[in-house]
Design a protein around this motif. Structure first.
Motif, PDB file in Angstrom:
ATOM      1  N   GLU A 157       0.823  -1.216   0.000  1.00  0.00           N
ATOM      2  CA  GLU A 157       0.000   0.000   0.000  1.00  0.00           C
ATOM      3  C   GLU A 157       0.855   1.262   0.000  1.00  0.00           C
ATOM      4  O   GLU A 157       0.606   2.198  -0.768  1.00  0.00           O
ATOM      5  CB  GLU A 157      -0.899   0.034   1.247  1.00  0.00           C
ATOM      6  N   ILE A 158       1.853   1.288   0.875  1.00  0.00           N
ATOM      7  CA  ILE A 158       2.602   2.526   1.118  1.00  0.00           C
ATOM      8  C   ILE A 158       3.678   2.778   0.074  1.00  0.00           C
ATOM      9  O   ILE A 158       3.804   3.897  -0.441  1.00  0.00           O
ATOM     10  CB  ILE A 158       3.216   2.501   2.535  1.00  0.00           C
ATOM     11  N   PHE A 159       4.458   1.748  -0.290  1.00  0.00           N
ATOM     12  CA  PHE A 159       5.608   1.963  -1.162  1.00  0.00           C
ATOM     13  C   PHE A 159       5.344   1.640  -2.632  1.00  0.00           C
ATOM     14  O   PHE A 159       6.015   2.184  -3.509  1.00  0.00           O
ATOM     15  CB  PHE A 159       6.811   1.154  -0.675  1.00  0.00           C
ATOM     16  N   ARG A 160       4.395   0.770  -2.910  1.00  0.00           N
ATOM     17  CA  ARG A 160       4.117   0.434  -4.306  1.00  0.00           C
ATOM     18  C   ARG A 160       2.898   1.190  -4.837  1.00  0.00           C
ATOM     19  O   ARG A 160       2.974   1.846  -5.876  1.00  0.00           O
ATOM     20  CB  ARG A 160       3.930  -1.077  -4.450  1.00  0.00           C
ATOM     21  N   THR A 161       1.800   1.115  -4.129  1.00  0.00           N
ATOM     22  CA  THR A 161       0.612   1.877  -4.538  1.00  0.00           C
ATOM     23  C   THR A 161       0.778   3.352  -4.208  1.00  0.00           C
ATOM     24  O   THR A 161       0.209   4.215  -4.875  1.00  0.00           O
ATOM     25  CB  THR A 161      -0.647   1.324  -3.843  1.00  0.00           C
ATOM     26  N   GLU A 162       1.551   3.635  -3.167  1.00  0.00           N
ATOM     27  CA  GLU A 162       1.851   5.004  -2.711  1.00  0.00           C
ATOM     28  C   GLU A 162       0.580   5.774  -2.330  1.00  0.00           C
ATOM     29  O   GLU A 162       0.304   6.854  -2.834  1.00  0.00           O
ATOM     30  CB  GLU A 162       2.651   5.765  -3.764  1.00  0.00           C
ATOM     31  N   ILE A 163      -0.180   5.189  -1.409  1.00  0.00           N
ATOM     32  CA  ILE A 163      -1.436   5.804  -1.005  1.00  0.00           C
ATOM     33  C   ILE A 163      -1.248   7.127  -0.266  1.00  0.00           C
ATOM     34  O   ILE A 163      -2.192   7.922  -0.179  1.00  0.00           O
ATOM     35  CB  ILE A 163      -2.282   4.840  -0.128  1.00  0.00           C
ATOM     36  N   TYR A 164      -0.036   7.392   0.253  1.00  0.00           N
ATOM     37  CA  TYR A 164       0.203   8.632   0.985  1.00  0.00           C
ATOM     38  C   TYR A 164       0.978   9.671   0.169  1.00  0.00           C
ATOM     39  O   TYR A 164       1.339  10.721   0.697  1.00  0.00           O
ATOM     40  CB  TYR A 164       0.990   8.358   2.278  1.00  0.00           C
ATOM     41  N   LYS A 165       1.226   9.403  -1.073  1.00  0.00           N
ATOM     42  CA  LYS A 165       2.043  10.320  -1.869  1.00  0.00           C
ATOM     43  C   LYS A 165       1.346  11.665  -2.057  1.00  0.00           C
ATOM     44  O   LYS A 165       0.154  11.724  -2.362  1.00  0.00           O
ATOM     45  CB  LYS A 165       2.346   9.708  -3.236  1.00  0.00           C
ATOM     46  N   PHE A 166       2.080  12.742  -1.871  1.00  0.00           N
ATOM     47  CA  PHE A 166       1.548  14.074  -2.136  1.00  0.00           C
ATOM     48  C   PHE A 166       2.682  14.989  -2.567  1.00  0.00           C
ATOM     49  O   PHE A 166       3.863  14.670  -2.416  1.00  0.00           O
ATOM     50  CB  PHE A 166       0.821  14.636  -0.903  1.00  0.00           C
ATOM     51  N   LYS A 167       2.308  16.122  -3.130  1.00  0.00           N
ATOM     52  CA  LYS A 167       3.283  17.103  -3.587  1.00  0.00           C
ATOM     53  C   LYS A 167       3.109  18.409  -2.821  1.00  0.00           C
ATOM     54  O   LYS A 167       1.985  18.780  -2.479  1.00  0.00           O
ATOM     55  CB  LYS A 167       3.119  17.354  -5.088  1.00  0.00           C
ATOM     56  N   THR A 168       4.210  19.069  -2.570  1.00  0.00           N
ATOM     57  CA  THR A 168       4.170  20.353  -1.880  1.00  0.00           C
ATOM     58  C   THR A 168       5.408  21.160  -2.253  1.00  0.00           C
ATOM     59  O   THR A 168       6.458  20.586  -2.570  1.00  0.00           O
ATOM     60  CB  THR A 168       4.120  20.166  -0.348  1.00  0.00           C
ATOM     61  N   ASN A 169       5.270  22.477  -2.225  1.00  0.00           N
ATOM     62  CA  ASN A 169       6.412  23.358  -2.462  1.00  0.00           C
ATOM     63  C   ASN A 169       7.220  23.583  -1.186  1.00  0.00           C
ATOM     64  O   ASN A 169       8.301  24.178  -1.228  1.00  0.00           O
ATOM     65  CB  ASN A 169       5.941  24.705  -3.016  1.00  0.00           C
ATOM     66  N   ASN A 170       6.685  23.115  -0.078  1.00  0.00           N
ATOM     67  CA  ASN A 170       7.356  23.249   1.208  1.00  0.00           C
ATOM     68  C   ASN A 170       8.531  22.269   1.278  1.00  0.00           C
ATOM     69  O   ASN A 170       8.333  21.057   1.184  1.00  0.00           O
ATOM     70  CB  ASN A 170       6.366  22.988   2.342  1.00  0.00           C
ATOM     71  N   GLN A 171       9.721  22.780   1.441  1.00  0.00           N
ATOM     72  CA  GLN A 171      10.904  21.927   1.502  1.00  0.00           C
ATOM     73  C   GLN A 171      10.990  21.138   2.807  1.00  0.00           C
ATOM     74  O   GLN A 171      11.653  20.104   2.874  1.00  0.00           O
ATOM     75  CB  GLN A 171      12.173  22.771   1.331  1.00  0.00           C
ATOM     76  N   ARG A 172      10.302  21.623   3.846  1.00  0.00           N
ATOM     77  CA  ARG A 172      10.300  20.929   5.141  1.00  0.00           C
ATOM     78  C   ARG A 172       8.862  20.759   5.620  1.00  0.00           C
ATOM     79  O   ARG A 172       8.433  21.397   6.587  1.00  0.00           O
ATOM     80  CB  ARG A 172      11.101  21.715   6.177  1.00  0.00           C
ATOM     81  N   PRO A 173       8.099  19.914   4.936  1.00  0.00           N
ATOM     82  CA  PRO A 173       6.691  19.747   5.319  1.00  0.00           C
ATOM     83  C   PRO A 173       6.544  19.184   6.727  1.00  0.00           C
ATOM     84  O   PRO A 173       7.374  18.394   7.183  1.00  0.00           O
ATOM     85  CB  PRO A 173       6.148  18.774   4.271  1.00  0.00           C
TER      86      PRO A 173
END
Length: 273
Positions: free
Chosen positions: A63-79
């Motif tokens: 789920e986490i590493f292959r499907t990447e259910i938590y993947k997101f994008k942000t311009n924040n370098q230190r989210p």
């Protein structure tokens, strides 16, 4: 930067990554042969990880590493990321691989699982990860917790049908951790999600993205409507999937696991006005 890297260096990096990948695949095959709830260890993606249960690990990794259910994008370098229900640390590891400078606060109440979480995070040598040995609730108190030995431990107040392996754990409100912008809030807390969301409803204005794993328990009132209402009022647009417990023919037969008859993944993305 890629155009400045020589072909020889690129080839070397590729070979090393392929070796790591091959080693990981070999470890996965070994894990499939290990009986449930048998503590073991494996080198996965270059990290040596302690694993309390091979079956739940393989499911979570997929789920986490292959499907990447938590993947997101942000311009924040230190989210700033909150991992509610960190278990053995796979989500935290994923977030740190995605954003190496991320500040992460991870909560895990199960003493046995927490020790493994701590060991795994130390093995990865990550900075700016704070581990908190507490469950999430709507106040600072102590509650009875039933340990399952893998990824399905839960508070006794949520499911009272079985009090085996029950012990006291400290729980806390999430409110103090939401007093600044949160790039990602993950809540996989085995049935405590409705209570927690009610408690932090007014603080969700600081959260840009939220993931909630909703749990429905056999014979108990379902609260999906309350969760959706809270998230909608907080300004999230919602997307829902059911990769876990689901019934193919619910009018005929319900699928149940650890007292639950449904699981849903709820994704909330803050709508900018």
């Amino acid at each position: 930067m890629k155009k400045y890297i020589s072909p020889e260096i690129k080839a070397l990096i590729k070979r090393k990554l392929n070796k790591i990948s091959l080693k990981s695949e070999t470890e996965f095959e070994k894990l499939k042969l290990i009986p449930r709830y048998t503590k073991t260890s494996a080198v996965i993606d270059g990290f040596k990880l302690v694993i309390p249960d091979s079956a739940s690990f393989l499911f979570m990794y997929d789920e986490i590493f292959r499907t990447e259910i938590y993947k997101f994008k942000t311009n924040n370098q230190r989210p700033y990321i909150i991992d509610g229900g960190a278990n053995i640390g796979l989500a935290t590891i994923y977030f740190k691989k995605l954003f190496p400078d991320a500040e992460i606060v991870a909560f895990e109440p199960d003493s046995y699982i927490y020790d493994i979480l701590e060991s795994n995070i130390k093995s990865c040598a990550f900075d700016t990860v704070k581990l908190i040995k507490k469950g999430l609730w709507n106040e600072e108190t102590t509650l009875k917790f039933k340990s399952e030995g893998a990824d399905a431990g839960l508070l006794e107040t949520i499911n009272k049908s079985d009090n085996s392996n029950s012990h006291d754990i400290p729980v806390t409100s999430l409110k103090p951790y939401l007093q600044k912008p949160v790039d990602f809030l993950k809540l996989d807390i085995e049935g405590a999600e409705t209570t927690v969301l009610k408690d932090i409803a007014e603080d969700l204005e600081n959260v840009a993205r939220i993931f909630v794993e909703y749990h429905s328990f056999v014979g108990q009132e379902q609260t999906l409507n309350e969760i959706i209402q809270i998230l909608k009022e907080a300004g999230f647009r919602l997307y829902i999937s059911s990769p876990g417990i689901s019934s193919k023919s619910p009018f005929v037969k319900l699928t149940e696991y650890c007292g639950m008859d449904m699981q849903l993944n709820i994704y909330g993305i803050k709508q900018h006005k």
